[in-house]
Design a protein around this motif. Structure first.
Motif, mmCIF file in Angstrom:
data_model
loop_
_atom_site.group_PDB
_atom_site.id
_atom_site.type_symbol
_atom_site.label_atom_id
_atom_site.label_comp_id
_atom_site.label_asym_id
_atom_site.label_seq_id
_atom_site.Cartn_x
_atom_site.Cartn_y
_atom_site.Cartn_z
ATOM 1 N N THR A 189 0.853 -1.189 0.000
ATOM 2 C CA THR A 189 0.000 0.000 0.000
ATOM 3 C C THR A 189 0.887 1.235 0.000
ATOM 4 O O THR A 189 1.679 1.433 0.923
ATOM 5 N N PRO A 190 0.788 2.063 -1.016
ATOM 6 C CA PRO A 190 1.622 3.270 -1.067
ATOM 7 C C PRO A 190 1.179 4.288 -0.020
ATOM 8 O O PRO A 190 0.034 4.269 0.449
ATOM 9 N N ASP A 191 2.092 5.180 0.338
ATOM 10 C CA ASP A 191 1.735 6.291 1.224
ATOM 11 C C ASP A 191 1.021 7.395 0.459
ATOM 12 O O ASP A 191 0.227 8.150 1.038
ATOM 13 N N ILE A 192 1.323 7.481 -0.830
ATOM 14 C CA ILE A 192 0.823 8.594 -1.624
ATOM 15 C C ILE A 192 0.749 8.177 -3.090
ATOM 16 O O ILE A 192 1.547 7.357 -3.551
ATOM 17 N N VAL A 193 -0.240 8.700 -3.806
ATOM 18 C CA VAL A 193 -0.379 8.465 -5.245
ATOM 19 C C VAL A 193 -0.160 9.790 -5.962
ATOM 20 O O VAL A 193 -0.849 10.778 -5.683
ATOM 21 N N ILE A 194 0.806 9.802 -6.877
ATOM 22 C CA ILE A 194 1.145 11.012 -7.628
ATOM 23 C C ILE A 194 0.959 10.734 -9.115
ATOM 24 O O ILE A 194 1.521 9.765 -9.636
ATOM 25 N N PRO A 195 0.184 11.562 -9.818
ATOM 26 C CA PRO A 195 0.047 11.364 -11.266
ATOM 27 C C PRO A 195 1.228 11.949 -12.023
ATOM 28 O O PRO A 195 1.842 12.925 -11.577
ATOM 29 N N ALA A 196 1.545 11.341 -13.160
ATOM 30 C CA ALA A 196 2.449 11.986 -14.109
ATOM 31 C C ALA A 196 1.585 12.995 -14.861
ATOM 32 O O ALA A 196 0.736 12.604 -15.656
ATOM 33 N N PRO A 197 1.743 14.282 -14.573
ATOM 34 C CA PRO A 197 0.771 15.266 -15.068
ATOM 35 C C PRO A 197 0.848 15.436 -16.589
ATOM 36 O O PRO A 197 1.901 15.231 -17.182
ATOM 37 N N SER A 198 -0.317 15.810 -17.175
ATOM 38 C CA SER A 198 -1.560 15.987 -16.435
ATOM 39 C C SER A 198 -2.649 15.032 -16.922
ATOM 40 O O SER A 198 -3.744 14.992 -16.372
ATOM 41 N N THR A 199 -2.347 14.267 -17.986
ATOM 42 C CA THR A 199 -3.364 13.371 -18.529
ATOM 43 C C THR A 199 -3.754 12.282 -17.539
ATOM 44 O O THR A 199 -4.887 11.794 -17.557
ATOM 45 N N ALA A 200 -2.831 11.903 -16.657
ATOM 46 C CA ALA A 200 -3.098 10.818 -15.709
ATOM 47 C C ALA A 200 -3.785 11.290 -14.435
ATOM 48 O O ALA A 200 -4.129 10.466 -13.581
ATOM 49 N N ASN A 201 -4.006 12.600 -14.287
ATOM 50 C CA ASN A 201 -4.554 13.123 -13.030
ATOM 51 C C ASN A 201 -5.879 12.474 -12.648
ATOM 52 O O ASN A 201 -6.103 12.108 -11.493
ATOM 53 N N THR A 202 -6.776 12.348 -13.616
ATOM 54 C CA THR A 202 -8.117 11.840 -13.320
ATOM 55 C C THR A 202 -8.070 10.380 -12.875
ATOM 56 O O THR A 202 -8.703 10.000 -11.882
ATOM 57 N N SER A 203 -7.317 9.559 -13.598
ATOM 58 C CA SER A 203 -7.205 8.145 -13.227
ATOM 59 C C SER A 203 -6.535 7.991 -11.866
ATOM 60 O O SER A 203 -6.929 7.136 -11.062
ATOM 61 N N ALA A 204 -5.515 8.801 -11.604
ATOM 62 C CA ALA A 204 -4.813 8.724 -10.318
ATOM 63 C C ALA A 204 -5.731 9.103 -9.162
ATOM 64 O O ALA A 204 -5.645 8.533 -8.065
ATOM 65 N N LEU A 205 -6.619 10.058 -9.400
ATOM 66 C CA LEU A 205 -7.551 10.493 -8.358
ATOM 67 C C LEU A 205 -8.456 9.348 -7.916
ATOM 68 O O LEU A 205 -8.616 9.086 -6.714
ATOM 69 N N SER A 206 -9.048 8.641 -8.870
ATOM 70 C CA SER A 206 -9.940 7.536 -8.511
ATOM 71 C C SER A 206 -9.155 6.334 -7.991
ATOM 72 O O SER A 206 -9.626 5.610 -7.107
ATOM 73 N N PHE A 207 -7.948 6.120 -8.519
ATOM 74 C CA PHE A 207 -7.088 5.033 -8.036
ATOM 75 C C PHE A 207 -6.780 5.230 -6.551
ATOM 76 O O PHE A 207 -6.915 4.301 -5.739
ATOM 77 N N ALA A 208 -6.375 6.442 -6.185
ATOM 78 C CA ALA A 208 -6.055 6.739 -4.786
ATOM 79 C C ALA A 208 -7.287 6.576 -3.898
ATOM 80 O O ALA A 208 -7.205 6.043 -2.784
ATOM 81 N N HIS A 209 -8.435 7.024 -4.392
ATOM 82 C CA HIS A 209 -9.676 6.913 -3.615
ATOM 83 C C HIS A 209 -10.015 5.457 -3.342
ATOM 84 O O HIS A 209 -10.400 5.089 -2.221
ATOM 85 N N GLU A 210 -9.877 4.598 -4.359
ATOM 86 C CA GLU A 210 -10.197 3.182 -4.191
ATOM 87 C C GLU A 210 -9.244 2.499 -3.216
ATOM 88 O O GLU A 210 -9.639 1.586 -2.488
ATOM 89 N N LEU A 211 -7.977 2.941 -3.188
ATOM 90 C CA LEU A 211 -6.996 2.356 -2.275
ATOM 91 C C LEU A 211 -7.057 2.981 -0.887
ATOM 92 O O LEU A 211 -6.473 2.448 0.065
ATOM 93 N N GLY A 212 -7.740 4.119 -0.769
ATOM 94 C CA GLY A 212 -7.843 4.793 0.514
ATOM 95 C C GLY A 212 -6.564 5.481 0.937
ATOM 96 O O GLY A 212 -6.263 5.581 2.132
ATOM 97 N N VAL A 213 -5.796 5.972 -0.047
ATOM 98 C CA VAL A 213 -4.553 6.685 0.261
ATOM 99 C C VAL A 213 -4.627 8.096 -0.319
ATOM 100 O O VAL A 213 -5.518 8.425 -1.106
ATOM 101 N N ARG A 214 -3.663 8.925 0.068
ATOM 102 C CA ARG A 214 -3.700 10.334 -0.311
ATOM 103 C C ARG A 214 -3.250 10.534 -1.756
ATOM 104 O O ARG A 214 -2.284 9.932 -2.208
ATOM 105 N N TYR A 215 -3.974 11.397 -2.448
ATOM 106 C CA TYR A 215 -3.616 11.822 -3.802
ATOM 107 C C TYR A 215 -2.861 13.137 -3.709
ATOM 108 O O TYR A 215 -3.255 14.035 -2.958
ATOM 109 N N SER A 216 -1.768 13.256 -4.449
ATOM 110 C CA SER A 216 -0.983 14.487 -4.394
ATOM 111 C C SER A 216 -0.398 14.800 -5.761
ATOM 112 O O SER A 216 0.051 13.901 -6.473
ATOM 113 N N GLU A 217 -0.404 16.066 -6.116
ATOM 114 C CA GLU A 217 0.264 16.495 -7.345
ATOM 115 C C GLU A 217 1.714 16.821 -7.006
ATOM 116 O O GLU A 217 2.130 17.975 -6.956
#
Length: 385
Positions: A189-217
């Protein structure tokens, strides 16, 4: 290439560029030539139907065409399989009439006062004469195979293509990938999910939510640097990645960081991102990709690299993980990507075009000999030959 040779040799026309659009323009003009010019819009539409039907029979592959015919009006048509997107809209012009717009995306419609009116159908011809009268007819009906990479990477997230929201499809990509992550890596389980900006931002947001971890740019993007995978030179791409992305150390140091990217094409950007995270003190680095491995070049409107330049065309997933120097790697499965795109919407998609992922060129016009021919042309074009 064969059509270009026919136009230049048989029809004695001169091509100024290597553009497919110029070849199609000459062919279209030839088909419209007649000794008995049409006298009204109805007759011209009949001539257009004949010409575009011949184009559909002769020209395979992906094309969405918007053209002005002097003295006649606006002509619009889309290839019979609808590989490339083409949307339409309209607005009142204040003179008891309407203005019409056709584009690859509908993202600018609102700001220009247009209302979306759906999609130009695959194999459909639309003609708007100079008086604003609209003629339309679907000339050919085949399997509907829109490009899936539009949803992964090309389109803006606020676009709606083929009656599917790009934003929602990317959210679903992240959801499906998170489910796959929990299945493959239940103890990571990662501590944080960071997208490679910016096309991946949306997928990373839902990925982090499903894992219950923090999303950060945690990677800042310099918006003045273009899309690196489309750049022609390897050295230019690597240099641009360093200028393009700046890590935020407070979001990275001493953390188990998961990077989410929309896709991995050559691997240059991914390798540089991992190196940056290591340099800025990440404890562990994981990599999740919203798109399955890109294994084959695209010949349907995108100057994607040759197969030898595609990292997944030459390495297994284990080898890619080792090359990137990441502690865990996960690609989206093809079935999960298709499900994410087609789950919602009145889209009528039969099977998306995924030639870059599965090597199946949906127009049945590409074989190994043609691939070699077109890859050679691309390399020669880059080298100025």
């Amino acid at each position: 290439q064969s059509l270009a040779e026919e136009i230049t040799n048989k029809d004695s026309r001169y091509l100024n560029t290597n553009s497919d659009s110029e070849v199609l323009l000459h062919y279209f003009a030839d088909l419209l030539h007649t000794n008995n010019p049409p006298e009204d819009s109805e007759e011209f539409f009949y001539l257009l139907c004949s010409a575009v039907t011949k184009i559909f029979k002769r020209v395979k592959g992906a094309y969405s065409v918007v053209s002005i015919v002097i003295g006649k009006g606006l002509v619009v048509f889309r290839d019979p399989q609808g590989i490339r997107p083409l949307v339409k809209g309209e607005r009142s012009n204040g003179n008891n009439g309407k203005d019409y717009i056709f584009a690859s995306e509908n993202t600018m419609f609102y700001s220009m006062g247009f209302k979306p009116k759906g999609t130009v159908l695959p194999g459909e011809l639309i003609y708007v004469d100079e008086a604003g009268k609209v003629f339309s007819k679907r000339l050919v009906k085949k399997s509907f195979n829109p490009c899936i990479f539009e949803y992964v990477y090309f389109a803006r997230p606020d676009a709606t293509l083929n009656d599917v929201s790009v934003y929602r499809s990317r959210l679903r990509m992240g959801q499906n990938l998170a489910d796959a992550w929990k299945e493959k890596y239940p103890n990571i389980t990662p501590d944080i999910v960071i997208p490679a900006p910016s096309t991946a931002n949306t997928s990373a947001l839902s990925f982090a939510h499903e894992l219950g971890v923090r999303y950060s740019e945690g990677l800042y993007k310099n918006t003045f640097i273009g899309r690196t995978f489309l750049m022609p030179g390897q050295a230019e791409r690597k240099k641009s990645v360093k200028y393009k992305l700046v890590p935020q150390e407070t979001e990275i140091r001493d953390k188990k960081v998961l990077i989410m990217d929309d896709s991995i094409v050559r691997g240059n950007t991914s390798w540089e991102i991992v190196r940056m995270l290591r340099d800025f003190g990440a404890k562990e680095v994981y990599f999740a990709v919203a798109c399955p491995p890109v294994k084959s070049p695209c010949f349907y409107g995108v100057d994607m690299p040759t197969k030898n330049e595609l990292i997944a065309g030459n390495m297994s997933e284990d080898e890619i993980q080792e090359y990137l120097n990441v502690d865990a790697l996960l690609y989206q499965k093809i079935d999960d990507l298709v499900e994410a795109v087609t789950r919602k919407g009145n889209h009528h998609i039969d099977t998306p075009c995924m030639a870059c992922l599965d090597g199946n060129y949906v127009a049945n016009d590409i074989d190994d000999a043609k691939i070699e021919e077109m890859e050679t042309m691309r390399v020669n074009d880059r080298n100025g030959k």
